[in-house]
Write a protein that holds these residues in place. Structure first.
Motif, PDB file in Angstrom:
ATOM      1  N   ASP A 216       0.803  -1.221   0.000  1.00  0.00           N
ATOM      2  CA  ASP A 216       0.000   0.000   0.000  1.00  0.00           C
ATOM      3  C   ASP A 216       0.840   1.277   0.000  1.00  0.00           C
ATOM      4  O   ASP A 216       0.290   2.380  -0.099  1.00  0.00           O
ATOM      5  CB  ASP A 216      -0.936   0.014   1.214  1.00  0.00           C
ATOM      6  N   ASP A 217       2.147   1.149   0.108  1.00  0.00           N
ATOM      7  CA  ASP A 217       2.996   2.335   0.152  1.00  0.00           C
ATOM      8  C   ASP A 217       3.192   2.944  -1.230  1.00  0.00           C
ATOM      9  O   ASP A 217       3.156   2.252  -2.251  1.00  0.00           O
ATOM     10  CB  ASP A 217       4.363   1.986   0.757  1.00  0.00           C
ATOM     11  N   VAL A 218       3.422   4.251  -1.236  1.00  0.00           N
ATOM     12  CA  VAL A 218       3.761   4.990  -2.451  1.00  0.00           C
ATOM     13  C   VAL A 218       5.011   5.805  -2.142  1.00  0.00           C
ATOM     14  O   VAL A 218       5.038   6.580  -1.189  1.00  0.00           O
ATOM     15  CB  VAL A 218       2.622   5.932  -2.898  1.00  0.00           C
ATOM     16  N   HIS A 264      -0.472  11.688  -5.620  1.00  0.00           N
ATOM     17  CA  HIS A 264      -0.311  10.234  -5.542  1.00  0.00           C
ATOM     18  C   HIS A 264      -0.420   9.684  -4.131  1.00  0.00           C
ATOM     19  O   HIS A 264      -0.228   8.480  -3.929  1.00  0.00           O
ATOM     20  CB  HIS A 264       1.048   9.853  -6.141  1.00  0.00           C
ATOM     21  N   ARG A 265      -0.734  10.546  -3.177  1.00  0.00           N
ATOM     22  CA  ARG A 265      -0.855  10.111  -1.776  1.00  0.00           C
ATOM     23  C   ARG A 265       0.428   9.393  -1.336  1.00  0.00           C
ATOM     24  O   ARG A 265       0.409   8.269  -0.830  1.00  0.00           O
ATOM     25  CB  ARG A 265      -2.069   9.209  -1.595  1.00  0.00           C
ATOM     26  N   SER A 293      -0.574  12.292   3.887  1.00  0.00           N
ATOM     27  CA  SER A 293      -0.408  10.854   3.636  1.00  0.00           C
ATOM     28  C   SER A 293       0.964  10.327   4.035  1.00  0.00           C
ATOM     29  O   SER A 293       1.167   9.109   4.141  1.00  0.00           O
ATOM     30  CB  SER A 293      -0.634  10.553   2.151  1.00  0.00           C
ATOM     31  N   VAL A 294       1.933  11.210   4.263  1.00  0.00           N
ATOM     32  CA  VAL A 294       3.320  10.797   4.508  1.00  0.00           C
ATOM     33  C   VAL A 294       3.460  10.164   5.889  1.00  0.00           C
ATOM     34  O   VAL A 294       3.043  10.748   6.892  1.00  0.00           O
ATOM     35  CB  VAL A 294       4.281  11.999   4.383  1.00  0.00           C
ATOM     36  N   ARG A 295       4.040   8.982   5.944  1.00  0.00           N
ATOM     37  CA  ARG A 295       4.257   8.317   7.230  1.00  0.00           C
ATOM     38  C   ARG A 295       5.713   8.340   7.670  1.00  0.00           C
ATOM     39  O   ARG A 295       6.012   8.085   8.835  1.00  0.00           O
ATOM     40  CB  ARG A 295       3.741   6.882   7.198  1.00  0.00           C
ATOM     41  N   ALA A 318       5.579  13.776  10.200  1.00  0.00           N
ATOM     42  CA  ALA A 318       6.036  12.385  10.158  1.00  0.00           C
ATOM     43  C   ALA A 318       7.490  12.328  10.632  1.00  0.00           C
ATOM     44  O   ALA A 318       8.221  13.316  10.537  1.00  0.00           O
ATOM     45  CB  ALA A 318       5.937  11.820   8.743  1.00  0.00           C
ATOM     46  N   PRO A 319       7.927  11.176  11.142  1.00  0.00           N
ATOM     47  CA  PRO A 319       9.307  11.063  11.616  1.00  0.00           C
ATOM     48  C   PRO A 319      10.322  11.111  10.482  1.00  0.00           C
ATOM     49  O   PRO A 319      10.032  10.715   9.350  1.00  0.00           O
ATOM     50  CB  PRO A 319       9.333   9.696  12.317  1.00  0.00           C
TER      51      PRO A 319
END
Length: 523
Positions: A216-218, A264-265, A293-295, A318-319
């Motif tokens: 599921d990552d982009v 593109h999330r 959306s960035v993790r 995000a970290p």
């Protein structure tokens, strides 16, 4: 050292040996089929119109591209130079070369003609795949040392109608797959050989284990695929995880990053400190909705300046995970992770790698030593430079790589990067770390970037000079303020004697500072 002599002679202790991939292209195509990824997006090409390609489309086109390359005479063991920007043609050409059992030579397409000619000759490439971004007349025999050329546009036109190569040339995990050249921060680049088994190991140890990449990552990688960092981020991790990556042909502006992440999330951003600094300075560090959306954001290439990591975290929400790697190791060998993130360090050794601190003579330092040079041993460390036996002997000893990076080991087992061993300056017979001086000068609000080097004055004395990229025009009195700031924070001999204001610093395409050019005082 020839390419075949650079192949590892013993099997490395790597997860790639369990479920050994054999031919990388065939392995990835089978993996996509087995995991049900064929209809999932693999790459989003942002230039020349937004277009997404599924995993199935990528492997199908790669098989057809292999037929085209075979028609141009490419055979197993041959080296094919790829001077291409990030894009679907890069991806499918690389996989096609792998399928044929040939070796891809990955180079920056924006290098000067002399560098392309050197790399073409050094690698003894039988074919050069180039593109239309070169100025008219540049893609000639002189630039590529008289080797046969195949244009990317021509390859893109021929591949879709070619018959797909149904079989892949049989290889094992230790067969050479690609050559990447070191970034040349201190001199002429050296070709580093990696094998068919290495990419799976990058993914197993870093992509899957440390970054927890799922289908599921982009990904958006500012670093390009012709460099080690970008190769893992944007090519290896998506194809091994069933996820996708956004491909950008040139380094994106901060505004372009905003748009691409939102469109593109994007969940994972990979970049270098200088690009992150531009991202922050373009709009401040307050959180922006486009990054929802960035993790995680990964930083490598150079150490993050003090305070920048926190600004990035505030901007992205995000970290920031710092890591360090090298072309010789293929990807990261020390990294922070979600489970253990120690800002200001490059983290702990990646599982499967060993890291030691040694003195300049290569002797291991006892635990608790203040600082030393990083030596690393692990499953993807190359066994040699292409055609460079003497440099191979100096840098690779008993399976250990002398990285020439200086570091200190913290009590919790993380390593703090102190710069390159060859970054040190000699002033009045005393060794000075320019990074220490730069860190102080960077705290001034009028300083965007800074590099410090020792230059010889008109009397032949070595004096420290700071080259500063200011925030806005350099105002009167700023030079005095910076020198006084250094004198207030540092020993007198560490303070620069002069300051030069410059529009930019000399950097490689990976964002690394070219200190050997800074030492010349002009670029």
């Amino acid at each position: 050292m020839t390419l075949h002599q650079a192949t590892r002679t013993t099997a490395p202790p790597t997860p790639a040996d369990a479920d050994a991939p054999g031919n990388l292209a065939a392995h990835l195509a089978a993996l996509a089929e087995r995991r049900g990824w064929r209809d999932r997006a693999a790459f989003h090409q942002s230039h020349q119109g937004h277009r997404s390609w599924t995993h199935g489309e990528v492997h199908e086109l790669a098989a057809r591209t292999a037929t085209v390359l075979a028609g141009y005479g490419v055979r197993a063991g041959d080296r094919v130079l790829l001077a291409l920007p990030d894009g679907i043609t890069w991806v499918t050409a690389f996989l096609a070369i792998a399928r044929l059992g040939a070796v891809a030579v990955l180079v920056n397409p924006e290098l000067p003609p002399a560098d392309h000619a050197f790399m073409t000759e050094d690698a003894e490439a039988v074919l050069c795949v180039t593109g239309p971004w070169l100025e008219e007349g540049e893609a000639d025999e002189k630039r590529f040392a008289g080797r046969p050329l195949l244009g990317a546009d021509q390859l893109s036109a021929l591949a879709p109608t070619a018959e797909p190569a149904t079989t892949a040339h049989p290889v094992d995990a230790h067969t050479p797959l690609y050559v990447q050249y070191t970034s040349g921060t201190t001199g002429r680049p050296k070709g580093v050989v990696h094998t068919h088994g290495d990419p799976k190991t990058y993914h197993d140890l870093i992509g899957r284990r440390l970054l927890r990449i799922t289908e599921d990552d982009v990904t958006l990688s500012v670093s390009k695929m012709f460099f080690a960092y970008g190769f893992g981020n944007a090519f290896v991790f998506p194809l091994f995880s069933g996820s996708s990556a956004v491909l950008v042909d040139r380094r994106p502006t901060p505004a372009a990053v905003d748009e691409l992440v939102a469109r593109h999330r994007v969940t994972l951003i990979y970049s270098v400190p200088s690009a992150y600094a531009s991202l922050v300075s373009d709009r401040g560090s307050g959180h922006q909705a486009c990054f929802a959306s960035v993790r995680a954001a990964v930083s490598a290439g150079e150490g993050l300046p003090e305070g920048l990591g926190q600004q990035i975290e505030e901007l992205l929400g995000a970290p920031v995970l710092e890591q360090i790697g090298s072309t010789e190791a293929g990807h990261a060998f020390c990294a922070n992770s979600f489970d253990h993130n120690h800002p200001g360090t490059v983290g702990r050794p990646v599982p499967g790698f060993e890291v030691e601190l040694r003195d300049r003579a290569g002797v291991r330092l006892p635990e608790g030593s203040a600082e030393g040079e990083l030596w690393v041993r692990g499953p993807t460390v190359t066994s040699g430079y292409l055609n460079r036996p003497e440099e191979t002997a100096r840098s690779l000893v008993g399976g250990w790589l002398a990285t020439r990076d200086r570091a200190v080991r913290e009590p919790d087992g993380t390593y703090r990067h102190l710069g390159r061993a060859d970054d040190m300056e000699m002033v009045g017979g005393i060794t000075v770390s320019p990074l220490e001086v730069e860190a102080v000068l960077r705290t001034h609000p009028a300083v965007r970037e800074v590099a410090v080097a020792a230059l010889t004055d008109e009397r032949g004395f070595s004096r420290l000079r700071a080259f500063v990229v200011p925030v806005g025009p350099a105002r009167a009195g700023l030079e005095t303020e910076l020198i006084e700031l250094a004198r207030a924070r540092l020993a007198a001999f560490k303070a620069p004697r002069s300051v030069s204001f410059v529009p930019s610093l000399p950097r490689t395409s990976t964002g690394k500072l070219r200190r050997h050019l800074v030492r010349q005082g002009a670029w």
